[in-house]
Structure formats: C-alpha cells, structure tokens
Design a protein around this motif. Sequence first.
Motif, PDB file in Angstrom:
ATOM      1  N   MET A   1       0.845  -1.194   0.000  1.00 25.03           N
ATOM      2  CA  MET A   1       0.000   0.000   0.000  1.00 25.03           C
ATOM      3  C   MET A   1       0.884   1.249   0.000  1.00 25.03           C
ATOM      4  SD  MET A   1      -3.056  -1.221   0.166  1.00 25.03           S
ATOM      5  CE  MET A   1      -3.670  -2.850   0.458  1.00 25.03           C
ATOM      6  N   THR A   2       0.559   2.200  -0.806  1.00 24.07           N
ATOM      7  CA  THR A   2       1.282   3.464  -0.785  1.00 24.07           C
ATOM      8  C   THR A   2       0.683   4.350   0.303  1.00 24.07           C
ATOM      9  OG1 THR A   2      -0.185   4.439  -2.436  1.00 24.07           O
ATOM     10  CG2 THR A   2       1.778   3.307  -3.252  1.00 24.07           C
ATOM     11  N   THR A   3       1.474   5.356   0.745  1.00 26.42           N
ATOM     12  CA  THR A   3       0.976   6.248   1.787  1.00 26.42           C
ATOM     13  C   THR A   3      -0.139   7.145   1.248  1.00 26.42           C
ATOM     14  OG1 THR A   3       2.749   7.794   1.252  1.00 26.42           O
ATOM     15  CG2 THR A   3       3.157   6.209   3.034  1.00 26.42           C
ATOM     16  N   ASP A   4      -0.109   7.413  -0.051  1.00 23.11           N
ATOM     17  CA  ASP A   4      -1.159   8.200  -0.677  1.00 23.11           C
ATOM     18  C   ASP A   4      -1.784   7.335  -1.766  1.00 23.11           C
ATOM     19  OD1 ASP A   4      -2.842  10.208  -1.417  1.00 23.11           O
ATOM     20  OD2 ASP A   4      -1.358  11.293  -2.611  1.00 23.11           O
ATOM     21  N   PRO A   5      -2.683   6.431  -1.406  1.00 25.25           N
ATOM     22  CA  PRO A   5      -3.131   5.394  -2.347  1.00 25.25           C
ATOM     23  C   PRO A   5      -3.904   5.950  -3.534  1.00 25.25           C
ATOM     24  CG  PRO A   5      -4.476   5.385  -0.357  1.00 25.25           C
ATOM     25  CD  PRO A   5      -3.336   6.321  -0.095  1.00 25.25           C
ATOM     26  N   LEU A   6      -3.830   5.200  -4.626  1.00 25.24           N
ATOM     27  CA  LEU A   6      -4.593   5.551  -5.809  1.00 25.24           C
ATOM     28  C   LEU A   6      -6.079   5.375  -5.546  1.00 25.24           C
ATOM     29  CD1 LEU A   6      -2.433   3.825  -8.566  1.00 25.24           C
ATOM     30  CD2 LEU A   6      -2.540   6.263  -8.015  1.00 25.24           C
ATOM     31  N   ARG A   7      -6.866   6.266  -6.096  1.00 30.30           N
ATOM     32  CA  ARG A   7      -8.308   6.207  -5.888  1.00 30.30           C
ATOM     33  C   ARG A   7      -8.994   5.461  -7.028  1.00 30.30           C
ATOM     34  NH1 ARG A   7      -9.696  12.448  -4.046  1.00 30.30           N
ATOM     35  NH2 ARG A   7      -8.245  12.526  -2.274  1.00 30.30           N
ATOM     36  N   PRO A   8     -10.003   4.660  -6.726  1.00 32.18           N
ATOM     37  CA  PRO A   8     -10.765   4.005  -7.786  1.00 32.18           C
ATOM     38  C   PRO A   8     -11.694   4.993  -8.478  1.00 32.18           C
ATOM     39  CG  PRO A   8     -11.747   3.531  -5.666  1.00 32.18           C
ATOM     40  CD  PRO A   8     -10.478   4.299  -5.379  1.00 32.18           C
ATOM     41  N   THR A   9     -12.080   4.653  -9.689  1.00 41.68           N
ATOM     42  CA  THR A   9     -13.109   5.438 -10.369  1.00 41.68           C
ATOM     43  C   THR A   9     -14.474   5.051  -9.809  1.00 41.68           C
ATOM     44  OG1 THR A   9     -13.491   3.792 -12.101  1.00 41.68           O
ATOM     45  CG2 THR A   9     -11.719   5.420 -12.467  1.00 41.68           C
ATOM     46  N   PRO A  10     -15.487   5.874  -9.996  1.00 38.39           N
ATOM     47  CA  PRO A  10     -16.840   5.474  -9.583  1.00 38.39           C
ATOM     48  C   PRO A  10     -17.272   4.164 -10.230  1.00 38.39           C
ATOM     49  CG  PRO A  10     -16.779   7.829 -10.031  1.00 38.39           C
ATOM     50  CD  PRO A  10     -15.450   7.290 -10.471  1.00 38.39           C
ATOM     51  N   GLY A 338     -16.187  -3.951   5.794  1.00 40.26           N
ATOM     52  CA  GLY A 338     -15.984  -3.313   4.497  1.00 40.26           C
ATOM     53  C   GLY A 338     -15.213  -2.023   4.682  1.00 40.26           C
ATOM     54  N   GLU A 339     -14.225  -1.818   3.828  1.00 40.49           N
ATOM     55  CA  GLU A 339     -13.400  -0.612   3.909  1.00 40.49           C
ATOM     56  C   GLU A 339     -14.009   0.490   3.044  1.00 40.49           C
ATOM     57  OE1 GLU A 339      -8.767   0.724   2.954  1.00 40.49           O
ATOM     58  OE2 GLU A 339      -9.379  -1.371   2.785  1.00 40.49           O
ATOM     59  N   ASP A 340     -13.923   1.716   3.507  1.00 41.42           N
ATOM     60  CA  ASP A 340     -14.289   2.863   2.691  1.00 41.42           C
ATOM     61  C   ASP A 340     -13.169   3.074   1.671  1.00 41.42           C
ATOM     62  OD1 ASP A 340     -14.844   5.303   1.545  1.00 41.42           O
ATOM     63  OD2 ASP A 340     -15.233   6.337   3.426  1.00 41.42           O
ATOM     64  N   LEU A 341     -13.461   2.773   0.397  1.00 41.33           N
ATOM     65  CA  LEU A 341     -12.437   2.795  -0.646  1.00 41.33           C
ATOM     66  C   LEU A 341     -12.437   4.081  -1.463  1.00 41.33           C
ATOM     67  CD1 LEU A 341     -12.961  -0.860  -1.913  1.00 41.33           C
ATOM     68  CD2 LEU A 341     -11.058  -0.032  -0.506  1.00 41.33           C
ATOM     69  N   THR A 342     -13.276   5.032  -1.105  1.00 43.87           N
ATOM     70  CA  THR A 342     -13.382   6.234  -1.933  1.00 43.87           C
ATOM     71  C   THR A 342     -12.063   6.977  -2.029  1.00 43.87           C
ATOM     72  OG1 THR A 342     -14.211   7.456  -0.013  1.00 43.87           O
ATOM     73  CG2 THR A 342     -15.853   6.532  -1.531  1.00 43.87           C
ATOM     74  N   GLU A 343     -11.231   6.879  -0.984  1.00 41.85           N
ATOM     75  CA  GLU A 343      -9.913   7.515  -0.999  1.00 41.85           C
ATOM     76  C   GLU A 343      -8.805   6.514  -1.304  1.00 41.85           C
ATOM     77  OE1 GLU A 343      -9.538  10.835  -0.720  1.00 41.85           O
ATOM     78  OE2 GLU A 343     -11.740  10.893  -0.651  1.00 41.85           O
ATOM     79  N   GLY A 344      -9.198   5.322  -1.730  1.00 42.09           N
ATOM     80  CA  GLY A 344      -8.215   4.294  -2.041  1.00 42.09           C
ATOM     81  C   GLY A 344      -8.149   3.231  -0.961  1.00 42.09           C
ATOM     82  N   GLN A 345      -7.482   2.117  -1.282  1.00 39.42           N
ATOM     83  CA  GLN A 345      -7.320   1.016  -0.327  1.00 39.42           C
ATOM     84  C   GLN A 345      -6.157   1.323   0.608  1.00 39.42           C
ATOM     85  OE1 GLN A 345      -6.053  -2.742  -1.975  1.00 39.42           O
ATOM     86  NE2 GLN A 345      -7.122  -3.930  -0.417  1.00 39.42           N
ATOM     87  N   ARG A 346      -6.415   1.294   1.906  1.00 39.34           N
ATOM     88  CA  ARG A 346      -5.388   1.635   2.889  1.00 39.34           C
ATOM     89  C   ARG A 346      -5.100   0.501   3.862  1.00 39.34           C
ATOM     90  NH1 ARG A 346      -4.354   7.240   3.274  1.00 39.34           N
ATOM     91  NH2 ARG A 346      -5.754   8.540   2.042  1.00 39.34           N
TER      92      ARG A 346
END
Length: 420
Positions: A1-10, A338-346
């Motif tokens: 995991m990166t410290t600033d993870p990539l965000r998924p598209t809607p 379930g993880e909130d993935l809107t800001e990416g997987q952390r």
Amino acid sequence: MTTDPLRPTPGQLAWQQDRMGVFFHFGINTFHGKEWSDGTLPASSFDPAELDARQWVRAAQLAGAKYVVLTAKHHDGFCLWPTATTDYSVASSPWQDGRGDVVAEVAQACREAGLKFGLYLSPWDRNAACYEDAAAYDAFYLAQLSELCTRYGTLHELWFDGAGSEGRVYDWARIGAVIAELQPQAMVFNMGPATIRWVGNEDGLAEDPVEYVVSSTAVSNYVSDSETLDEEAYLPPECDVSLRPGWFWQPAEEPKSLEHLLAIHYRSIGMGANLLLNLPPDSRGLIPDADLARLAEFRAELDRRFGKPMEARLTDLGDGEWELDFGREVLLDHVELGEDLTEGQRVARHSILGKDGEVLAAGLTVGSQRLHAVVPHRARRLRVQLNVDAARLAFARAYDTGGAQVPVIEYTAPTHRPED
C-alpha cells in the motif's frame, strides 16, 4: 500500500459492489464435447433447438449475480452474433435458419431482468485467415469489437482472454480507443486498457492480501504486452471459475459440490474480490437441471448463513481503532467488514477484538468486503484495529450461522484445459 493510495473510479467502485457475476461459455464447442477447438468445426453443427436466454438469466439471478459475461467469440473464432467480418458465425448455422443472434437474446434477457451485461471477445482467433497478418487482423478484430460495442446497448464488462496469445502484440491503443469512444463505462478485464484484473487461477480463489493497487497484471499462463504497467494502477481482481470442471458443457461432467462452492464464496467474495461463476448451457441451449438444483442449494445455504445480517454502528476511536456497536448483546460466529475505498485502499492489516480484548480474527487486507468466521461469541460491542489511522470502515456486520463450518479448497496451478 502506498501512503497516498490511488483512488478508484466510480465505475470501479460500482463494479466491486456488484460482488458477483455469471459467465456463460457457449458456442461451437458445446456441440462437440470440446474445451478448445481449432476453428474447423462446421458452423452447421451449431443448433441449440431449445435455446432460452431468459432461463440462463434466471439461473444467474438464482446464483445471486448482478452481471453477466457471455462468450461472444471464443478462441475457435465462431461468433454468436451475425457479424459482417466472417462467415464463421450463427448466420451460417441452421439455428433459427441463420437469422438468430445469441448475443442479442442474452442482452435482451439481461435488460428485462435488470442484470448488467458484458461480453468476452477472444483476441486469439484460430479460424480467421488473416490472423497471421498482424495489421490485417487488428483491423478485423476492431471491426468485431465495434459491432459488439454498438449493437447491444450498455456493456458492463469487456473480457479479454490472453490464452493462446503468447508472443503476440495486439494494437491495444486502438482497441482502447474504440472502448473509450463507444463503451467508456465498461470494465476492461486484464489486458490493454485494463480496469480490473485476473486473480491468477481458474479455481475462483483469492489469497490474503487482496491488493487493488498493482504494478503488473502478469500472472502464470497469461502473457501479453499489457503485463508490466507504466505505473501503478487501481485494478481490483475478479475470480473466475466454472460450476463444472470444464468451461463448456460436457455431458459426462457434474457440477461442483455445495461444499466446494461455499469454499469458493469464502475465498473470493469473502476476501474482497469479485466472483465470476461460469454456468455452461448445454447443447439444447439450456442450463441443465442438475446445475440449477446445485445453484438453488448454494443460494439457500448462503441465505441461511448470511441472509440476516446484524448491522453495527461504527465509531472511529482514533489511532486506527473502531468500535462496532450492535445495539444489544448478540451471538455471532461470523464478522464481515468493508473498507471505505473512496480515498483508495489503505488497510494492510487488521484484527477484530472481542468484549474482553481477545483476538477473534485477524488478517491483512479488508477491501470491499472481508468475511471472517470466528469462535461463537456473545457481545454487544467489538473493536477493530486497523494498521493506519487514515483507513476508514464503511460497514460492519455480524452473523449467527449456528456454527457453520468453513470448507477449505486449495487451488491448483492455473491451467487452460487443452483440446479434447
């Protein structure tokens, strides 16, 4: 995991929320007892006298699927729609006197049932005379893709299989441009402009961790120019597996056992991946009765285990710790996060603690959903510890399944069945 993870598209988030789709492998192979064929089987042998796409879709709904992927063209090159690119299609078969269109029938059945519709278009084509001429075949393939992208409404997923393409470089830039123009919302499986990826085996089983950000789609037996990505990308995995041993219907084969299907559920959806379960129609053009019975048994057991979730109220306690409050004391033996993935997987590591602080379950990633079986436990509140404070939970649920066992199935090395 990166410290600033990539965000998924809607679109990626919506696809992950679907959790499960159904594959339909159907074609010329169905009438010859083959998994792969070489493009020489006669089109005149394709004649499903009782084809009922609505029955297929009802089976998909019974399985709990939210989307369908149909093999519009497998490696043999036989097309399930009346294409202008080749005579090797349903238009040259006796089915509906050559006026039929399997893709259209399945697309319509999906629309009527409210299921999303996707297509598999094999890049490898063992019938096309122009295949050895890369430029000519690229134009041929783009024409087929354009037909499929313009005739059948919105496509939810486009599935590109790398089998047979070792060493071959397709014009993925042009393929991607067609998709971007005609079906920009479609999820693209594993090749070219991929937005989702293969889990790495054909047994439907994911491993912990299930990471959504990767730098390569390279996996054994899948060799393509899209393996090494220019940069990391958010590509959640899809676990593909057939209800039967083979992908195409074989009269002597039987569906997997209930225990096997349950093990797949725990190791795919339960790990945070999507599941694509293949239901092969038979030579009549119907899902066999034995398969329908097994799907009904599977659905009934999933409903028994997970049909009555106990939702928890979530409180962020800080420092990566969350409280789950069920509002009353409950008896539970499964917990789903379930993880909130809107800001990416952390979340790269997590644990679930009981009322006295004991560890009930622990693992690595959470993702869109993570299911844990635990020792039966009575409590009103649980705590969840995440590896980083920035991670957020989207939901938490508990279940009382009566001590249901978790079947264990190990996967084998990924293979494609050779020609029979």
